[in-house]
Design a protein around this motif. Structure first.
Motif, short mmCIF file in Angstrom:
data_model
loop_
_atom_site.label_atom_id
_atom_site.label_comp_id
_atom_site.label_asym_id
_atom_site.label_seq_id
_atom_site.Cartn_x
_atom_site.Cartn_y
_atom_site.Cartn_z
N UNK A 42 0.80 -1.23 0.00
CA UNK A 42 0.00 0.00 0.00
C UNK A 42 0.83 1.28 0.00
N UNK A 43 2.02 1.25 0.59
CA UNK A 43 2.77 2.52 0.72
C UNK A 43 3.34 2.99 -0.62
N UNK A 44 3.57 4.29 -0.69
CA UNK A 44 4.17 4.87 -1.89
C UNK A 44 3.23 4.92 -3.06
N UNK A 45 1.92 4.97 -2.80
CA UNK A 45 0.95 4.99 -3.90
C UNK A 45 0.25 6.34 -4.02
N UNK A 46 -0.06 6.95 -2.90
CA UNK A 46 -0.96 8.11 -2.94
C UNK A 46 -0.23 9.46 -2.84
N UNK A 47 0.95 9.48 -2.24
CA UNK A 47 1.64 10.75 -2.03
C UNK A 47 1.21 11.48 -0.78
N UNK A 48 0.30 10.91 -0.01
CA UNK A 48 -0.17 11.59 1.19
C UNK A 48 0.87 11.51 2.31
N UNK A 49 0.84 12.53 3.17
CA UNK A 49 1.75 12.58 4.31
C UNK A 49 1.20 11.72 5.46
N UNK A 50 -0.09 11.89 5.69
CA UNK A 50 -0.71 11.17 6.81
C UNK A 50 -1.36 9.91 6.26
N UNK A 51 -0.81 8.76 6.60
CA UNK A 51 -1.38 7.52 6.07
C UNK A 51 -1.35 6.39 7.07
#
Lengths: 200, 265
Positions: A42-51
């Motif tokens: 899942x990581x590194x997909x959305x660009x969000x800071x808070x995940x």
């Protein structure tokens, strides 16, 4: 009796308790590994800071997926162990051999994860750079090494089948999570359903 | 751009692997598909963001610029601005904004030449309610992002290895000519360990072939401390310049990313 059979490694005495401990340890390692695989998918997909919320959901999904994918291996092992006491001892020995490889690796990963979650940013960086990153790269080799040791020492067909199914299961958690939830095509399918799709 | 031209240029530069990657990209009528390239750029930067998180980039930047900001704060009450040139998806600024430790009098502005990345950076900041701005702009012409140079700190991360060595003085001069208060530009410290580390990390963490390829190439073409120091002194002569780097054969894991810092004297 086990030693008298050609091609079978000698197995010592055990007991149901020890078999349960070995099985539970392997199951726990499998679930923790699955959780990490779900997280990595899942990581590194959305660009969000808070995940963090999505990270936890991904870890739960990964652990659940690992449980499902490991079921055939568990069924083979249970079937073999329940059918014959000496077979149960062979499975126990195979499990112990796998733990000899997986447990140190798992322990180092867990310690590094705890450090990453709790310490200052410099320690977090070192935990990731020196331990978690390289161990991610080594993971498939570790999985195969433990399996190879178990199969090579016990030389049992049922053990080989169970172990191969288990290794395939743990190595496919991340690709399956990609397909189901986090890869481009999965995201595109979800967005198409909600009407906001862009081509994958 | 014609795909054939892109492949030819990469082959000329000796980048056969990159040429293979580009040759597999869609190109209707032989022209690189711009929407595919933009989407790929965003995916690559999202992956890089993950790497930046693990490298604790936001915290590194905060640790270094906080004293600079404190110094500017003592000099006056006006707004202080941190400008990130070549900001990509704006991870550093968004993480600084999310942490909220620099203070309410600090404005965060990112600039990048790639409009697709800037648009996505704006969307991401809006999605998470982060107070930072993003504009389309050239890292060599930062004046579009700078209102009060005397109260501006210019930063960048992972930009300098994309700049040829002969153009580095011009990069530093573009900030010095505006008389910004300070600059701090982070990049990989080139050595065997950073190359090995880049390979390990990009293989372990990156999904896109472009990301995996570029990670190692970036580590190999990063500039030495001596080259950065010389370029900064040449381009920003009125600045006190510092670049810290360990000997090449001694691994200093924390310093694999290190800044060249210039403070207006």
């Amino acid at each position: 009796m086990a030693a008298a059979r050609p091609g079978r490694a000698a197995t010592g005495g055990g007991g149901a308790g020890l078999i349960a401990v070995v099985a539970a340890s392997l199951a726990l390692l499998g679930l923790v590994d699955g959780a990490c695989a779900g997280f990595r998918s899942s990581v590194g997909r959305t660009g969000l800071i808070r995940h963090r919320t999505s990270d936890r959901r991904a870890a739960r999904r990964g652990a659940g997926l690992a449980a499902v994918l490991l079921t055939p291996a568990v069924l083979v092992a249970c079937g073999g162990a329940l059918a014959d006491h000496s077979q149960a001892e062979v499975f126990r020995r195979a499990g112990e051999l796998m733990l000899e490889v997986y447990a140190p690796y798992g322990l180092v990963v867990i310690v590094a994860l705890v450090a990453y979650a709790t310490l200052g940013w410099r320690e977090r960086y070192l935990a990731s750079a020196a331990i978690l990153g390289p161990l991610t790269l080594l993971r498939p080799a570790i999985a195969i090494l433990g399996a190879g040791l178990a199969v090579g020492v016990t030389r049992d067909l049922a053990v080989a089948l169970s172990v191969i199914l288990a290794v395939l299961a743990v190595l496919t958690v991340e690709p399956v999570a990609d397909r189901l939830w986090y890869g481009r095509r999965a995201v595109y399918r979800r967005e198409r359903t909600s009407g906001s799709a862009q081509s994958p | 751009m014609l795909k054939a031209d892109a492949v030819a240029r990469l082959l000329e530069a000796g980048q056969r692997r990159a040429a293979r990657i580009v040759s597999r990209m869609p190109a209707p009528g032989g022209v690189m598909d711009p929407s595919y390239v933009d989407a790929l750029g965003i995916r690559v930067h999202c992956e890089l963001l993950r790497l930046s998180e693990e490298l604790q980039f936001g915290r590194r930047v905060e640790a270094l610029i906080s004293p600079l900001i404190a110094g500017l704060r003592k000099a006056g009450p006006e707004t202080i601005r941190v400008v990130d040139v070549g900001c990509g998806l704006g991870y550093v600024l968004r993480s600084l904004a999310a942490a909220g430790r620099l203070g309410p009098d600090v404005q965060l502005v990112g600039a990048d030449l790639n409009l697709a990345l800037i648009d996505r950076a704006r969307d991401l900041a809006a999605q998470e309610g982060l107070d930072c701005q993003f504009i389309c702009g050239d890292a060599f012409r930062p004046q579009a992002a700078i209102e009060d140079p005397a109260r501006t700190v210019v930063i960048s991360s992972g930009l300098m290895h994309h700049v040829p060595e002969q153009e580095l003085p011009g990069f530093f001069a573009s900030q010095a000519d505006l008389a910004v208060a300070a600059f701090a530009h982070w990049d990989i410290a080139p050595c065997l360990w950073s190359t090995v580390g880049a390979w390990v990390f990009h293989q372990a963490r990156m999904r896109e072939p472009v990301s995996r390829h570029d990670g190692v190439v970036s580590a190999r073409r990063a500039h030495s401390a001596a080259a950065l120091q010389a370029a900064a002194l040449a381009g920003a002569p009125g600045y006190s310049i510092q670049v810290a780097e360990a000997p090449r054969w001694q691994p200093r894991a924390l310093d694999v990313l290190r800044p060249v810092v210039g403070v207006l004297a």
